[in-house]
Write an enzyme that holds these catalytic residues in place. Structure first.
Site, short mmCIF file in Angstrom:
data_model
loop_
_atom_site.label_atom_id
_atom_site.label_comp_id
_atom_site.label_asym_id
_atom_site.label_seq_id
_atom_site.Cartn_x
_atom_site.Cartn_y
_atom_site.Cartn_z
N GLY A 239 0.75 -1.25 0.00
CA GLY A 239 0.00 0.00 0.00
C GLY A 239 0.78 1.29 0.00
N GLU A 275 3.85 -6.66 1.81
CA GLU A 275 3.45 -7.07 0.46
C GLU A 275 3.43 -5.88 -0.50
OE1 GLU A 275 -0.50 -8.49 1.17
OE2 GLU A 275 0.14 -10.32 2.18
N GLY A 277 3.63 -3.72 -3.78
CA GLY A 277 3.60 -3.93 -5.23
C GLY A 277 4.07 -2.66 -5.90
N ARG A 278 3.19 -1.65 -5.83
CA ARG A 278 3.40 -0.41 -6.57
C ARG A 278 4.75 0.25 -6.29
NH1 ARG A 278 -1.19 2.81 -8.05
NH2 ARG A 278 -2.32 1.75 -6.39
N ARG A 314 -5.58 2.84 -16.08
CA ARG A 314 -5.66 3.61 -14.83
C ARG A 314 -6.29 5.01 -15.00
NH1 ARG A 314 -2.16 4.95 -11.81
NH2 ARG A 314 -3.15 4.26 -9.90
N TYR A 318 -9.55 5.13 -12.74
CA TYR A 318 -9.43 5.83 -11.45
C TYR A 318 -9.22 7.34 -11.63
CZ TYR A 318 -7.85 1.04 -10.41
OH TYR A 318 -7.72 -0.32 -10.33
N CYS A 346 -12.90 3.37 -29.19
CA CYS A 346 -14.12 4.09 -29.51
C CYS A 346 -14.97 4.41 -28.29
CB CYS A 346 -14.92 3.28 -30.52
SG CYS A 346 -13.93 2.99 -31.97
N GLU A 347 -14.40 5.11 -27.34
CA GLU A 347 -15.20 5.72 -26.28
C GLU A 347 -14.46 6.93 -25.73
OE1 GLU A 347 -15.61 3.33 -22.61
OE2 GLU A 347 -15.22 1.60 -23.89
N TYR A 375 0.30 -2.08 -12.17
CA TYR A 375 -1.10 -2.07 -12.60
C TYR A 375 -1.25 -1.48 -14.00
CZ TYR A 375 -1.28 -2.91 -7.62
OH TYR A 375 -1.05 -3.43 -6.36
N1 LLP Z 1 -1.53 -7.00 -0.66
C1 LLP Z 1 -2.84 -7.11 -0.94
C2 LLP Z 1 -3.65 -8.07 -0.19
C3 LLP Z 1 -3.42 -6.29 -1.93
O1 LLP Z 1 -4.72 -6.40 -2.19
C4 LLP Z 1 -2.61 -5.38 -2.65
C5 LLP Z 1 -3.17 -4.54 -3.70
C6 LLP Z 1 -1.24 -5.32 -2.33
C7 LLP Z 1 -0.74 -6.14 -1.32
C8 LLP Z 1 -0.28 -4.41 -3.04
O2 LLP Z 1 -0.59 -3.07 -2.84
P1 LLP Z 1 0.41 -1.93 -3.37
O3 LLP Z 1 1.68 -2.00 -2.57
O4 LLP Z 1 0.66 -2.19 -4.80
O5 LLP Z 1 -0.33 -0.67 -3.14
N2 LLP Z 1 -5.28 -1.41 -9.69
C9 LLP Z 1 -5.12 -0.38 -8.68
C10 LLP Z 1 -4.45 -0.90 -7.42
C11 LLP Z 1 -5.14 -2.10 -6.82
C12 LLP Z 1 -4.46 -2.63 -5.58
C13 LLP Z 1 -5.03 -3.94 -5.16
N3 LLP Z 1 -4.41 -4.56 -4.05
C14 LLP Z 1 -4.36 0.79 -9.28
O6 LLP Z 1 -4.05 0.76 -10.48
O7 LLP Z 1 -4.12 1.77 -8.62
#
Ligand code: LLP
Length: 421
Positions: A239, A275, A277-278, A314, A318, A346-347, A375
């Site tokens: 997150g 965990e 990701g981003r 995105r 969002y 086409c949107e 993402y």
């Molecule tokens: N752990 C769990 C259980 C999650 O659901 C997620 C993200 C993460 C870790 C990783 O979160 P991060 O560190 O990446 O913030 N598609 C959206 C983001 C969806 C996130 C879903 N869960 C976007 O493009 O902003």
């Protein structure tokens, strides 16, 4: 910090000019930087140094096997949310004992696959799931290590669609119900409680909601231990947000996040999992596209690209901002003009930016969307029968296509005509 910089007036990925990759691979394409992935992973390693910990990369943010291999070779674990992601991690060579399985809707088949091939832990999200997991594990003669994902009812103060820690969200079990479910877990065959899990949302730009959630988790851990449960591991989810614009955003640094974790949870003598990701993948990737037309509309001009909402959803989904910069650096003095930057789909929602100040560009010029590693490719689709675009990985002066652009035939021949037609 990333490794997409101008050199001699040309945007490079590490030591490779993007014009070279574009000429070879064609546009649009995603391009990732190994040095940036490595640097961002290492920031978390450093932030948690001194604590027993495992950084589990959120595979959903960028799931190409080559990227998973880079991170796994650095010692990363993986956070997966489907059998498909588990299999990708496995194919990339990640051992089961470094894979955690999250998600509200794990099926029996997914549970069985992970149990048979090895799993660090399941992050269980409901009493119903816990009972099914017990049944599946016991049936296989296995023991499933679990944490319970608790919903701490904390507002992550992020985009509505990616906040996950409020009581109205579908995720986790209410923290008030957690002790009863842990008590049940202790009685179930095939279940071994190892810890507690929490994840309150994505793209958080403030540490306060994390701290509020982790404080509740610390209290719960003490209560659970007092009731005789072995809580040796806390999974704190992902997150941490990233800056999407160069100028005005200053999300907290991993080092400050780590210091807060140590302050709030350091005395519990637990292993910490996170965990992210981003923060690892986001600024390690760009999307490179070509201008097809500069179209003069009434009162506004449209820069029409060969990338579209199906390649990077995105902005449409969002309202997300991505910096879009020319691959050939604009002269400092060159005039910037506002344009709407759009794709060919086409949107009207296929709009990347409205009235964005851009230097003069014309058909054939290349642009790069920054911060598109997370993402981006993973959320793309073939809408409008547009083939999924290639992914390229750069390391120093080398690059490789890590997912090729499919041919039209490959895409279209997946359809099958029934015998009666
Ligand atoms: N752990 C769990 C259980 C999650 O659901 C997620 C993200 C993460 C870790 C990783 O979160 P991060 O560190 O990446 O913030 N598609 C959206 C983001 C969806 C996130 C879903 N869960 C976007 O493009 O902003």
């Amino acid at each position: 910090m990333d490794h997409f910089l101008y050199r001699d007036g040309k945007l490079h990925a590490e030591d490779v000019p993007l014009t070279e990759i574009a000429a070879d691979v064609g546009t649009p394409f995603y391009c990732y930087s190994t040095a940036t992935l490595t640097r961002h992973f290492q920031l978390f390693q450093d932030a948690l140094a001194g604590m027993d910990h495992l950084v589990c990369f959120a595979v959903k943010s960028l799931s190409n096997q080559a990227v998973l291999r880079v991170l796994s070779d650095l010692g990363a674990g993986m956070d997966v949310v489907s059998e498909g992601e588990y299999r990708r991690a496995q194919a990339a060579g990640v051992p089961g004992e470094r894979i955690v399985f999250s998600g509200v809707g794990k099926t029996r088949e997914e549970m069985a696959y992970a149990l048979i091939h090895g799993i660090r832990q399941f992050n269980v999200e409901s009493a119903e799931e816990l009972r099914v997991l017990s049944d599946v594990a016991a049936g296989l003669g296995k023991t499933a290590p679990i944490t319970l994902r608790v919903n701490p009812d904390v507002d992550a103060k992020t985009h509505e669609k990616i906040a996950t820690g409020r009581k109205e969200d579908k995720f986790g079990v209410p923290i008030s119900a957690a002790r009863a479910i842990y008590a049940e877990a202790a009685t179930l065959p095939g279940i071994e409680v190892v810890g507690v899990d929490v994840h309150i949302g994505s793209q958080l730009t403030d540490l306060a909601p994390f701290e509020a959630a982790f404080t509740k988790i610390a209290d719960l851990t003490r209560d659970l231990r007092a009731e005789g449960h072995v809580i040796r591991r806390l999974d704190l989810g992902g997150g941490l947000g990233i800056p999407y614009t160069r100028s005005n955003e200053t999300p907290p640094l991993p080092m400050d996040y780590g210091a807060m974790i140590k302050r709030v949870l350091g005395d519990l003598d637990v292993e910490i999992e996170i965990e992210p990701g981003r923060l690892i993948s986001g600024n390690a990737g760009i999307l490179v596209a070509s201008v097809i037309y500069l179209k003069q509309g009434e009162g506004r001009d449209f820069l029409i690209l060969d990338a579209a909402m199906n390649d990077l959803i995105r902005p449409a989904m969002y309202g997300a901002h991505h910096d879009i910069i020319p691959v050939i650096e604009a002269q400092a003095a060159s005039l910037q003009r506002p344009v709407d930057i759009v794709g060919p789909v086409c949107e009207s929602g296929d709009t990347f930016a409205k009235q964005r100040a851009m230097p003069a560009l014309c058909a054939g010029d290349l642009v790069a969307f920054r911060s598109a590693g997370a993402y981006g490719a993973v959320m793309s689709s073939e809408y409008n029968t547009r083939p999924l675009i290639p992914e390229v990985l750069v390391q120093g002066d080398q690059y490789a296509v890590i997912r090729a652009r499919p041919s039209f035939d490959e895409m279209i021949n997946r359809d099958k005509l029934p015998a009666w037609l």
